[in-house]
Motif scaffolding. Structure first.
Motif, PDB file in Angstrom:
ATOM      1  N   ILE B  28      -2.459   6.757  -3.506  1.00 47.78           N
ATOM      2  CA  ILE B  28      -1.977   5.422  -3.870  1.00 47.78           C
ATOM      3  C   ILE B  28      -1.625   4.606  -2.640  1.00 47.78           C
ATOM      4  O   ILE B  28      -1.340   3.434  -2.727  1.00 47.78           O
ATOM      5  N   GLU B  29      -1.659   5.245  -1.465  1.00 47.85           N
ATOM      6  CA  GLU B  29      -1.387   4.464  -0.271  1.00 47.85           C
ATOM      7  C   GLU B  29      -2.657   3.851   0.307  1.00 47.85           C
ATOM      8  O   GLU B  29      -2.597   2.970   1.151  1.00 47.85           O
ATOM      9  N   SER B  31      -5.605   1.469   0.605  1.00 50.15           N
ATOM     10  CA  SER B  31      -5.664   0.085   0.130  1.00 50.15           C
ATOM     11  C   SER B  31      -6.817  -0.059  -0.858  1.00 50.15           C
ATOM     12  O   SER B  31      -7.824   0.629  -0.784  1.00 50.15           O
ATOM     13  N   ARG B 365       5.106  -1.664   6.485  1.00 52.70           N
ATOM     14  CA  ARG B 365       4.475  -2.327   5.340  1.00 52.70           C
ATOM     15  C   ARG B 365       5.582  -2.939   4.481  1.00 52.70           C
ATOM     16  O   ARG B 365       6.531  -2.249   4.111  1.00 52.70           O
ATOM     17  N   LEU B 367       6.839  -4.511   1.053  1.00 55.99           N
ATOM     18  CA  LEU B 367       6.479  -4.504  -0.366  1.00 55.99           C
ATOM     19  C   LEU B 367       6.871  -5.833  -1.002  1.00 55.99           C
ATOM     20  O   LEU B 367       7.960  -6.340  -0.761  1.00 55.99           O
ATOM     21  N   ASP B 399       5.619   0.964  -6.768  1.00 59.01           N
ATOM     22  CA  ASP B 399       4.888   2.003  -6.057  1.00 59.01           C
ATOM     23  C   ASP B 399       4.850   1.627  -4.579  1.00 59.01           C
ATOM     24  O   ASP B 399       5.285   0.546  -4.196  1.00 59.01           O
ATOM     25  N   LEU B 401       2.584   0.727  -2.672  1.00 59.60           N
ATOM     26  CA  LEU B 401       1.769  -0.424  -2.291  1.00 59.60           C
ATOM     27  C   LEU B 401       2.376  -1.708  -2.829  1.00 59.60           C
ATOM     28  O   LEU B 401       1.995  -2.802  -2.440  1.00 59.60           O
ATOM     29  N   THR B 403       1.980  -2.724  -5.841  1.00 62.25           N
ATOM     30  CA  THR B 403       1.073  -3.387  -6.775  1.00 62.25           C
ATOM     31  C   THR B 403       1.693  -3.553  -8.157  1.00 62.25           C
ATOM     32  O   THR B 403       1.312  -4.431  -8.908  1.00 62.25           O
TER      33      THR B 403
END
Lengths: 190, 424
Positions: B28-29, B31, B365, B367, B399, B401, B403
């Motif tokens: 899930i990391e 992209s 990163r 979020l 999560d 990412l 998303t």
């Protein structure tokens, strides 16, 4: 200055009274405790401001009490202003502004005049930033105020601190006006 | 019935075999990962019961971080639908569903049944079909079991739905502990003494919660035994005793104390004895969090002039800065997988966001979160998800990412979530 003279007079009269009655009580502090004996003192102080403003023919019998209340009111006013005047900080800072130092100097003078009084300093932050860091920041603000009061000669054992961080904001708003009010140290007389 | 079970187990077995031979690794990391789309037509059952079960199930699927629930408005067969028949399949294929989850919710006295079927569209096969029972007033328990089984058996992901979240809830001017399942179901208040409680943290075994209470008119550190409700004072030094964090062994607690002057980090036994000072700087050091092996600790320090994230080798007490962007980085937490550190990052002009970075400071990163100001990150026990508090007063789960961001609580007043291990 005038106030001071007046205080001195009251004290002298009070001392005289105490010596006369043979009371060995050590009273150097003009606090609420000395209110009752002032009945004697007022009779020797006919020219005081409070007397003049309140004096009317029929009320003269009640005057000694009025005088006592007046002094009590002065102390209460001083205490209230001590507790009302917070010091303020810049965002994420705990160093004392020149204004904060001035306020603290006033507080130190008051505490020096009332050596039995103990206080608690509450440190606060504004709502921005995170709770955990703000708790530490509030602690540093309270501690900065404590350190300065100690520097001005107040015994550290007389001062407690507590940090609330962003809890209990003075102004619940979400703008700079509110935030500026909330980045503060607050002083309570215990 | 026996034959049906045998069939299900065969399906499960076949799938499991393929899964283990060639694990479905969901990175899930990475992209551009596409979440699996799930259609959930309305369940069969009494509306008040089916509605709430459906809502919990939808929330849990979204929260899991691997599914995306298709908007009910696009359903050709909106339901109620207890089971998918061959004739329904194309209705769901057409709207782009990868899976269809249907269910029948029923009640027998005080007990409720959640009969659920998962159909994979691409293979037109029943992936899972099972009935879960629970007390009728806690049907979310049946959903949790279903979710954990689905994740574990079909996607080789350890379930999280028997884990709990503790947060601070403000109610009638008081702040207290609030413990619920990680999706916000089954919540209740635990009083921590006084009217102000802050900084909750789980013990690794999930049996204790360390927290700060003003019960004695000072921010002191306590440990609550969750089962018995008993509170024990751990640290009440002069000044602050805040931000407790258990080490991975669960035998030591790291805290911020100002007993020696300014806020510094210490570790101590759970009764407050054996105190060791971990930091020595003029600055504010706070918010400790241990790596899963206990050898490293991340924390927040203002030693660089403003709050930044540092990582310490616990044995040598050597600390290195790992956040280099922005002027306000606070509340770091180590992932239970040890691969990431999440923290609250002030993005210039955009407010507070949750950000993740590798423990060496690389690959920062940010979020997206709620975009309203997000604070206090807490990793899920498997390190795949992050719970956080938004300025709207609710707890969300995202999560890694970002998303999907799912609102876990409702009503507001919530801050400072912490996430327990599963199996509670």
């Amino acid at each position: 200055m005038r106030n001071k003279c007046w205080f001195a007079f009251v004290l002298m009269a009070l001392c005289a009274l105490l010596i006369n009655t043979g009371c060995a009580k050590k009273t150097v502090e003009p606090s609420r405790e000395i209110t009752p004996p002032q009945q004697g003192a007022t009779t020797e102080q006919p020219g005081s401001m409070q007397m003049e403003t309140s004096k009317t023919g029929e009320e003269s019998a009640a005057q000694p009490q009025t005088q006592g209340q007046a002094q009590k009111t002065t102390l209460e006013k001083e205490m209230a202003s001590f507790e009302e005047n917070d010091i303020y900080f810049d965002f994420d800072r705990f160093d004392l502004t020149p204004e904060a130092r001035k306020t603290l100097a006033d507080k130190a003078r008051f505490l020096n005049t009332h050596p039995k009084m103990k206080i608690r300093i509450e440190g606060y932050s504004d709502e921005r930033g995170t709770q955990e860091y703000n708790l530490a920041l509030g602690e540093r603000r309270a501690k900065a105020a404590l350190d300065y009061l100690v520097f001005l000669g107040i015994g550290p054992e007389r001062i407690a601190t507590i940090s609330y961080g962003e809890e209990n904001p003075l102004d619940p708003g979400h703008d700079e006006t509110a935030w500026a009010k909330n980045r503060r140290a607050h002083f309570d007389i215990l | 019935m026996q034959r049906l079970f045998a069939l299900i187990w065969m399906v499960v077995g076949v799938f499991s075999l393929t899964a283990y031979a060639q694990p479905v690794h969901i990175d899930i990391e990475a992209s551009g990962v596409r979440k699996m789309k799930v259609a959930m037509p309305t369940y069969v059952g009494p509306p008040e019961m089916a509605g709430s079960v459906w809502a919990v199930c939808e929330k849990d699927l979204q929260m899991s971080g691997i599914f995306e629930v298709i908007s009910p408005q696009s359903y050709i067969s909106p339901g109620p639908l207890g089971e998918v028949q061959p004739g329904n399949l194309k209705d769901f294929a057409l709207i782009g569903a990868d899976y269809v989850i249907t269910a029948t919710v029923g009640r027998q006295g005080t007990s409720g049944q959640f009969k659920v079927q998962v159909v994979e569209i691409s293979s037109a096969q029943v992936l899972m079909s099972a009935t879960y029972t629970s007390r009728a007033d806690t049907m979310y328990m049946a959903v949790h079991t279903f979710m954990d089984t689905l994740l574990k058996e079909k996607f080789a992901i350890d379930g999280i739905f028997t884990s709990k979240i503790v947060a601070i809830m403000k109610d009638k001017g008081q702040k207290q502990l609030y413990v619920s399942w990680c999706d916000g179901t089954g919540g209740s208040v635990i009083r921590g003494g006084g009217s102000l409680v802050l900084n909750p943290a789980w013990s690794p075994d999930g049996k204790k919660i360390a927290f700060v209470s003003y019960a004695r008119n000072n921010p002191d550190c306590y440990i609550l035994d969750v089962a018995t409700g008993k509170m024990k004072l751990v640290s009440s030094q002069r000044g602050i005793n805040i931000t407790p964090a258990f080490d991975p062994s669960g035998t030591r607690l790291a805290c911020t104390l100002s007993v020696d002057g300014n806020p510094e980090l210490y570790s101590m036994d759970l009764d407050g004895t054996g105190r060791i000072r971990l930091t020595s700087s003029w600055a504010t050091d706070t918010s400790p969090s241990f790596s899963p092996d206990g050898r490293r600790m991340v924390f927040c320090s203002s030693r660089a002039g403003n709050p930044q994230i540092f990582i310490m080798d616990v044995a040598t007490k050597n600390a290195q800065r790992i956040s280099f962007e922005g002027t306000y980085n606070t509340e770091p937490v180590f992932s239970p997988r040890g691969d990431l550190v999440a923290f609250c990052y002030l993005v210039k002009g955009e407010g507070y966001h949750i950000a993740v970075v590798q423990p060496d400071g690389s690959k920062l990163r940010v979020l997206p979160g709620t975009g309203k100001g997000d604070e206090s990150p807490a990793f899920s026990p498997d390190g795949r998800l992050i719970a956080f508090a938004s300025s709207d007063g609710n707890i969300y789960v995202t999560d890694l990412l970002g998303t999907t961001t799912v609102k876990v609580t409702s009503g507001g007043g919530f801050t400072e979530p912490a996430w327990s291990r599963p199996g509670m």
